[in-house]
Motif scaffolding. Structure first.
Motif, PDB file in Angstrom:
ATOM      1  N   ALA A 135       0.943  -1.332  -0.038  1.00  0.00           N
ATOM      2  CA  ALA A 135      -0.161  -0.031  -0.069  1.00  0.00           C
ATOM      3  C   ALA A 135       0.854   1.398   0.021  1.00  0.00           C
ATOM      4  N   GLU A 136       1.961   1.072   0.635  1.00  0.00           N
ATOM      5  CA  GLU A 136       2.830   2.453   0.840  1.00  0.00           C
ATOM      6  C   GLU A 136       3.537   2.584  -0.420  1.00  0.00           C
ATOM      7  N   THR A 137       4.032   1.306  -1.324  1.00  0.00           N
ATOM      8  CA  THR A 137       4.698   1.564  -2.433  1.00  0.00           C
ATOM      9  C   THR A 137       3.732   2.367  -3.475  1.00  0.00           C
ATOM     10  N   LYS A 138       2.342   1.785  -3.405  1.00  0.00           N
ATOM     11  CA  LYS A 138       1.414   1.994  -4.266  1.00  0.00           C
ATOM     12  C   LYS A 138       1.187   3.671  -4.229  1.00  0.00           C
ATOM     13  N   ASP A 139       1.144   4.193  -2.754  1.00  0.00           N
ATOM     14  CA  ASP A 139       0.743   5.494  -2.460  1.00  0.00           C
ATOM     15  C   ASP A 139       2.152   6.376  -2.947  1.00  0.00           C
ATOM     16  N   PHE A 140       3.486   5.955  -2.774  1.00  0.00           N
ATOM     17  CA  PHE A 140       4.534   6.597  -3.321  1.00  0.00           C
ATOM     18  C   PHE A 140       4.412   6.787  -4.859  1.00  0.00           C
ATOM     19  N   ARG A 167       1.647   6.637  -6.741  1.00  0.00           N
ATOM     20  CA  ARG A 167       0.657   7.675  -7.141  1.00  0.00           C
ATOM     21  C   ARG A 167       1.105   8.990  -7.113  1.00  0.00           C
ATOM     22  N   ASP A 168       1.799   9.245  -5.914  1.00  0.00           N
ATOM     23  CA  ASP A 168       2.406  10.584  -5.529  1.00  0.00           C
ATOM     24  C   ASP A 168       3.425  11.078  -6.382  1.00  0.00           C
ATOM     25  N   LEU A 169       4.165  10.177  -6.840  1.00  0.00           N
ATOM     26  CA  LEU A 169       5.240  10.692  -7.730  1.00  0.00           C
ATOM     27  C   LEU A 169       4.519  10.682  -9.045  1.00  0.00           C
ATOM     28  N   VAL A 170       3.593  10.146  -9.581  1.00  0.00           N
ATOM     29  CA  VAL A 170       2.891  10.611 -10.776  1.00  0.00           C
ATOM     30  C   VAL A 170       2.289  11.823 -10.836  1.00  0.00           C
ATOM     31  N   SER A 171       1.608  12.080  -9.414  1.00  0.00           N
ATOM     32  CA  SER A 171       0.954  13.593  -9.643  1.00  0.00           C
ATOM     33  C   SER A 171       2.012  14.735  -9.845  1.00  0.00           C
ATOM     34  N   LEU A 172       3.212  14.370  -9.331  1.00  0.00           N
ATOM     35  CA  LEU A 172       4.269  15.549  -9.398  1.00  0.00           C
ATOM     36  C   LEU A 172       4.744  15.759 -10.940  1.00  0.00           C
ATOM     37  N   LEU A 173       4.610  14.606 -11.779  1.00  0.00           N
ATOM     38  CA  LEU A 173       5.136  14.821 -13.239  1.00  0.00           C
ATOM     39  C   LEU A 173       4.966  15.960 -13.932  1.00  0.00           C
ATOM     40  N   PRO A 174       4.094  16.755 -13.918  1.00  0.00           N
ATOM     41  CA  PRO A 174       3.798  17.987 -14.638  1.00  0.00           C
ATOM     42  C   PRO A 174       4.917  19.303 -13.875  1.00  0.00           C
ATOM     43  N   LYS A 175       4.976  19.123 -12.779  1.00  0.00           N
ATOM     44  CA  LYS A 175       5.811  19.994 -11.821  1.00  0.00           C
ATOM     45  C   LYS A 175       7.142  19.616 -12.061  1.00  0.00           C
ATOM     46  N   LEU A 180      15.456  13.416 -18.524  1.00  0.00           N
ATOM     47  CA  LEU A 180      15.862  13.613 -16.987  1.00  0.00           C
ATOM     48  C   LEU A 180      14.713  13.375 -16.075  1.00  0.00           C
ATOM     49  N   VAL A 181      13.505  13.487 -16.520  1.00  0.00           N
ATOM     50  CA  VAL A 181      12.208  13.183 -15.658  1.00  0.00           C
ATOM     51  C   VAL A 181      12.108  11.643 -15.718  1.00  0.00           C
ATOM     52  N   GLN A 182      12.390  10.956 -16.754  1.00  0.00           N
ATOM     53  CA  GLN A 182      12.289   9.624 -16.857  1.00  0.00           C
ATOM     54  C   GLN A 182      13.359   8.979 -15.848  1.00  0.00           C
ATOM     55  N   VAL A 183      14.562   9.605 -15.729  1.00  0.00           N
ATOM     56  CA  VAL A 183      15.633   8.967 -14.984  1.00  0.00           C
ATOM     57  C   VAL A 183      15.149   9.179 -13.325  1.00  0.00           C
ATOM     58  N   VAL A 184      14.799  10.254 -13.169  1.00  0.00           N
ATOM     59  CA  VAL A 184      14.555  10.723 -11.703  1.00  0.00           C
ATOM     60  C   VAL A 184      13.231   9.726 -11.247  1.00  0.00           C
ATOM     61  N   CYS A 185      12.238   9.764 -12.180  1.00  0.00           N
ATOM     62  CA  CYS A 185      11.273   8.635 -11.713  1.00  0.00           C
ATOM     63  C   CYS A 185      11.803   7.238 -11.396  1.00  0.00           C
ATOM     64  N   GLU A 186      12.638   6.768 -12.378  1.00  0.00           N
ATOM     65  CA  GLU A 186      13.378   5.408 -12.230  1.00  0.00           C
ATOM     66  C   GLU A 186      14.149   5.376 -10.796  1.00  0.00           C
ATOM     67  N   ARG A 187      14.790   6.521 -10.702  1.00  0.00           N
ATOM     68  CA  ARG A 187      15.836   6.417  -9.445  1.00  0.00           C
ATOM     69  C   ARG A 187      14.930   6.480  -8.425  1.00  0.00           C
ATOM     70  N   ILE A 215      11.543   5.715  -7.581  1.00  0.00           N
ATOM     71  CA  ILE A 215      11.176   4.273  -7.427  1.00  0.00           C
ATOM     72  C   ILE A 215      12.048   3.395  -6.811  1.00  0.00           C
ATOM     73  N   ALA A 216      13.181   3.279  -7.596  1.00  0.00           N
ATOM     74  CA  ALA A 216      14.268   2.371  -6.949  1.00  0.00           C
ATOM     75  C   ALA A 216      14.690   2.678  -5.614  1.00  0.00           C
ATOM     76  N   ARG A 217      14.878   3.941  -5.266  1.00  0.00           N
ATOM     77  CA  ARG A 217      15.258   4.313  -3.939  1.00  0.00           C
ATOM     78  C   ARG A 217      13.978   4.751  -2.880  1.00  0.00           C
ATOM     79  N   SER A 218      13.113   4.130  -3.321  1.00  0.00           N
ATOM     80  CA  SER A 218      11.700   4.768  -2.619  1.00  0.00           C
ATOM     81  C   SER A 218      11.993   4.334  -0.936  1.00  0.00           C
TER      82      SER A 218
END
Length: 172
Positions: free
Chosen positions: A5-10, A12-20, A38-45, A47-50
């Protein structure tokens, strides 16, 4: 290990930040393709370091700081590599979308004005005036003293006011 559940929330919150996050990446890279990469690499990182995110502070501050650090690393790598030329954001045809509404045209012009400022000024202006971060949060994200943030914000506001004034005079 985080509960599902925490991973799913994380995520979801990350996806909501994508435009910003993309807007912030544009102020750093000045190039739409580089910003998207850069956004793609940041999102991957992220998630990997959540597991390193403990829910303290704002998630976007953590992600923005990661974005800035990854971009600084990329700039250093490009200086070492030969032929790492970048295309200016103003040469990106996909950003020149004809807008029908006057608000959209004004917003596009304003975005170009902000992006025409040096990276440090544009990033500070975006983080404080657009994204609503505090001076302290902005200083932490960018890794600079709070006094530098205040100075850059003041300079950015003055430059933007001058550009807007110049733009208004041209119309008259």
């Amino acid at each position: 290990m985080r509960p599902a559940a925490e991973t799913k929330d994380f995520r979801r919150d990350l996806v909501s930040l994508l435009p910003k996050l993309r807007r912030f990446a544009l102020t750093l890279t000045r190039n739409a393709n580089d910003a998207d990469d850069l956004v793609q690499v940041v999102c991957e990182r992220a998630i990997a370091r959540s597991h390193l995110w403990h829910g303290e502070g704002r998630l976007e501050s953590w992600v923005y700081a990661m974005t800035r650090n990854l971009w600084v690393d990329e700039v250093r790598k490009r200086k070492v590599r030969a032929g790492g030329a970048a295309v200016d954001i103003f040469d990106q045809s996909e950003l020149r979308v004809e807008a029908v509404a006057e608000k959209a045209v004004y917003a596009n012009q304003l975005q170009k004005m902000i992006l025409s400022m040096p990276e440090g000024l544009a990033s500070v202006f975006l983080l404080i005036n657009v994204e609503g971060h505090s001076y302290r949060e902005t200083a932490d994200i960018l890794g600079v003293p709070i006094g530098t943030v205040m100075s850059r914000l003041s300079t950015a506001r003055l430059r933007l006011a001058a550009m807007l004034s110049e733009n208004t005079e041209r119309r008259a």
